[in-house]
Design a protein around this motif. Structure first.
Motif, PDB file in Angstrom:
ATOM      1  N   LEU A   1       0.841  -1.185   0.000  1.00  0.00           N
ATOM      2  CA  LEU A   1       0.000   0.000   0.000  1.00  0.00           C
ATOM      3  C   LEU A   1       0.883   1.244   0.000  1.00  0.00           C
ATOM      4  N   LEU A   2       0.421   2.297  -0.664  1.00  0.00           N
ATOM      5  CA  LEU A   2       1.098   3.588  -0.656  1.00  0.00           C
ATOM      6  C   LEU A   2       0.118   4.611  -0.097  1.00  0.00           C
ATOM      7  N   ALA A   3       0.371   5.024   1.152  1.00  0.00           N
ATOM      8  CA  ALA A   3      -0.532   5.950   1.845  1.00  0.00           C
ATOM      9  C   ALA A   3      -0.044   7.380   1.647  1.00  0.00           C
ATOM     10  N   SER A   4      -0.127   7.858   0.408  1.00  0.00           N
ATOM     11  CA  SER A   4       0.229   9.236   0.102  1.00  0.00           C
ATOM     12  C   SER A   4      -0.745   9.788  -0.917  1.00  0.00           C
ATOM     13  N   ASP A   5      -0.804  11.103  -1.011  1.00  0.00           N
ATOM     14  CA  ASP A   5      -1.789  11.733  -1.877  1.00  0.00           C
ATOM     15  C   ASP A   5      -1.372  11.658  -3.340  1.00  0.00           C
ATOM     16  N   PRO A   6      -2.282  11.284  -4.236  1.00  0.00           N
ATOM     17  CA  PRO A   6      -1.923  11.123  -5.651  1.00  0.00           C
ATOM     18  C   PRO A   6      -1.489  12.410  -6.348  1.00  0.00           C
TER      19      PRO A   6
ATOM     20  N   GLN B   1      -2.285   2.750  -4.281  1.00  0.00           N
ATOM     21  CA  GLN B   1      -2.218   4.071  -3.650  1.00  0.00           C
ATOM     22  C   GLN B   1      -3.600   4.451  -3.131  1.00  0.00           C
ATOM     23  N   THR B   2      -3.678   4.671  -1.822  1.00  0.00           N
ATOM     24  CA  THR B   2      -4.969   4.902  -1.167  1.00  0.00           C
ATOM     25  C   THR B   2      -5.260   6.365  -0.890  1.00  0.00           C
ATOM     26  N   GLY B   3      -4.243   7.221  -0.919  1.00  0.00           N
ATOM     27  CA  GLY B   3      -4.355   8.550  -0.353  1.00  0.00           C
ATOM     28  C   GLY B   3      -3.769   8.543   1.046  1.00  0.00           C
ATOM     29  N   THR B   4      -3.472   9.725   1.561  1.00  0.00           N
ATOM     30  CA  THR B   4      -2.857   9.856   2.884  1.00  0.00           C
ATOM     31  C   THR B   4      -3.820   9.419   3.980  1.00  0.00           C
ATOM     32  N   TRP B   5      -3.280   8.809   5.023  1.00  0.00           N
ATOM     33  CA  TRP B   5      -4.099   8.355   6.144  1.00  0.00           C
ATOM     34  C   TRP B   5      -4.159   9.434   7.209  1.00  0.00           C
ATOM     35  N   PHE B   6      -5.255  10.155   7.264  1.00  0.00           N
ATOM     36  CA  PHE B   6      -5.517  11.125   8.318  1.00  0.00           C
ATOM     37  C   PHE B   6      -6.474  10.527   9.335  1.00  0.00           C
ATOM     38  N   ARG B   7      -6.381  11.008  10.547  1.00  0.00           N
ATOM     39  CA  ARG B   7      -7.450  10.751  11.498  1.00  0.00           C
ATOM     40  C   ARG B   7      -8.675  11.563  11.097  1.00  0.00           C
ATOM     41  N   PRO B   8      -9.885  11.174  11.554  1.00  0.00           N
ATOM     42  CA  PRO B   8     -11.046  12.033  11.316  1.00  0.00           C
ATOM     43  C   PRO B   8     -10.752  13.437  11.832  1.00  0.00           C
ATOM     44  N   GLU B   9     -11.424  14.400  11.261  1.00  0.00           N
ATOM     45  CA  GLU B   9     -11.110  15.802  11.523  1.00  0.00           C
ATOM     46  C   GLU B   9     -10.808  16.043  12.996  1.00  0.00           C
ATOM     47  N   ASP B  10      -9.608  16.549  13.249  1.00  0.00           N
ATOM     48  CA  ASP B  10      -9.144  16.806  14.613  1.00  0.00           C
ATOM     49  C   ASP B  10      -9.837  18.064  15.127  1.00  0.00           C
ATOM     50  N   GLU B  11     -10.661  17.889  16.137  1.00  0.00           N
ATOM     51  CA  GLU B  11     -11.433  19.009  16.662  1.00  0.00           C
ATOM     52  C   GLU B  11     -10.862  19.564  17.954  1.00  0.00           C
ATOM     53  N   ARG B  12      -9.631  19.145  18.299  1.00  0.00           N
ATOM     54  CA  ARG B  12      -9.032  19.694  19.516  1.00  0.00           C
ATOM     55  C   ARG B  12      -8.857  21.202  19.380  1.00  0.00           C
TER      56      ARG B  12
END
Length: 415
Positions: free
Chosen positions: A200-205, A220-231
């Motif tokens: 797998l390639l976890a980076s933005d195309p 290639q999946t796209g970058t792996w972010f957590r769900p929107e960080d609301e801190r």
């Protein structure tokens, strides 16, 4: 479905796996992660059960960078062998009863993860966070300590063949000695054994495309972010941001610096020379302020997704996570690459016109001033805004569905 994630490396290796863990759990999977103990607080905050691997990473990395604990190239094979054994001892008991192993980070640790998967008879998947970690005729390999590539050779396939030799020299014996000790057969190619033929390639195309055609069947999946960080941002940081024009952020994440005082001084002087305020992130480099003027502010941990939308420029080391987070926020960048994938990201930032690539790892007031002048132009800001609209935020969701579907009978992205 139970998934074990292994990330042995810096925060840039661990943070994306947290994003994957959150999405896997949202789809009903049970998830556990093995990572260096430096990131216990991070994983606890995300609610991801953790099994620590070995000793804290930060002192070792700091010693290697600053020279307080020099690591000659000749010691790398021995340390690699130790890492294989240490990682296996941590991962093997954690993997009992699990259905899938997903690994990233350092080659010896990933080799141990694959050995655990083999012993259990379950699938193993490797994930890379940038294209140049994976063999391709379109780019050369990374240069490993003590294993320089001949400058007269320009054929990337020849260079990757040399990389195969280097990886076997550094890691082959340690990997095979351990495999023999647990009753597994030896491997001929340590690198390809770890990466597999369908990683797998976890980076933005857009930010970091995988060029085709290539020998590997890369997903290639796209970058792996957590769900929107609301801190929310800390109150004192919020007050500083509200008190004036957007500042220039300076931080090097989990990368120590050899001379942090000189780096901080050069950065603050360079930013001030552009008439801008300065926001200094301490990080593993231990950056600090040089005086008590009210145009500078120092911070520790903060929500970068919220913060980078409110700064004029992000000056950083060029890790995959920081580069992508800044790009997603539409913030112009100045990348001061130190090693590994960071020169790649510096080049991509410059090629896309969303910032400037600093020449070399040691910034001076003059060199940073020149880079900042590029990053602060209206043209760079406009280009950064345009690219931000193209950055995908669903990579972790894509990967989680792919992994769960694969174990359910679809074609697996596994060895």
């Amino acid at each position: 479905m139970r998934v074990l994630l292994i990330a042995c490396g810096s925060r840039g290796d661990v943070e994306p796996m947290v994003g994957l863990a959150v999405q896997l759990r949202a789809l009903g999977a049970e998830v556990r992660m093995c990572a260096p103990p430096d990131f216990t607080e991070l994983l606890d905050g995300a609610g991801v059960p953790m099994m620590p691997i070995g000793q804290p990473l930060r002192p070792m990395v700091k010693g290697a960078v600053t020279g307080t604990k020099p690591q000659p190239p000749s010691s790398l094979p021995q340390r690699a062998a130790e890492m294989v054994a240490t990682t296996y001892d941590a991962v093997a008991p954690a993997a009992a009863g699990y259905d899938l192993v997903v690994a990233t980070g350092l080659i010896p640790a990933a080799a141990a993860a694959r050995a655990v998967a083999e012993k259990l008879g379950i699938p193993y998947v490797f994930v890379a966070y940038f294209p140049t970690y994976l063999p391709s005729p379109h780019h050369p390999p990374l240069v490993w300590p003590g294993r320089s590539l001949p400058p007269e050779v320009t054929d990337n396939r020849v260079l990757w063949d040399l990389n195969t030799e280097h990886m076997n020299e550094l890691f082959g014996q340690g990997i095979n000695t351990h495999r023999e000790s647990i009753g597994l057969p030896p491997v001929d190619n340590a690198r390809d054994h770890v990466l597999t033929d369908r990683p797998l390639l976890a980076s933005d195309p857009v930010l970091s495309p995988w060029p085709e055609p290539a020998d590997l069947d890369v997903v290639q999946t796209g970058t792996w972010f957590r769900p929107e960080d609301e801190r929310p941002l800390p109150a004192d940081l919020e007050a500083f941001l509200e008190a004036g024009t957007p500042p220039v952020y300076v931080g090097f994440g989990s990368i120590p610096m050899r001379d942090p005082e000189d780096v901080a001084k050069a950065a603050i002087e360079a930013v001030r020379a552009q008439g801008r305020r300065v926001l200094v992130s301490r990080g593993w480099a231990g950056l600090g302020l040089t005086d008590d003027h009210d145009d500078c502010f120092a911070i520790g941990e903060a929500n970068h997704h919220a913060l980078f939308r409110r700064v004029a420029v992000v000056v950083h080391h060029g890790g995959a996570g920081t580069t992508t987070t800044a790009a997603r926020a539409g913030a112009p960048q100045v990348v001061v690459p130190q090693f590994a994938d960071q020169p790649y990201w510096a080049g991509r930032v410059a090629e896309l016109g969303i910032g400037a690539a600093h020449d070399g790892p040691t910034p001076t007031t003059e060199s940073l001033s020149a880079a900042l002048r590029t990053a602060l132009t209206p043209e760079t800001r406009a280009r950064a805004t345009a690219v931000a609209a193209t950055i995908r935020a669903d990579g972790a969701t894509v990967a989680a569905k792919l992994l769960l579907d694969a174990t359910g009978g679809e074609r697996p992205p596994v060895s």
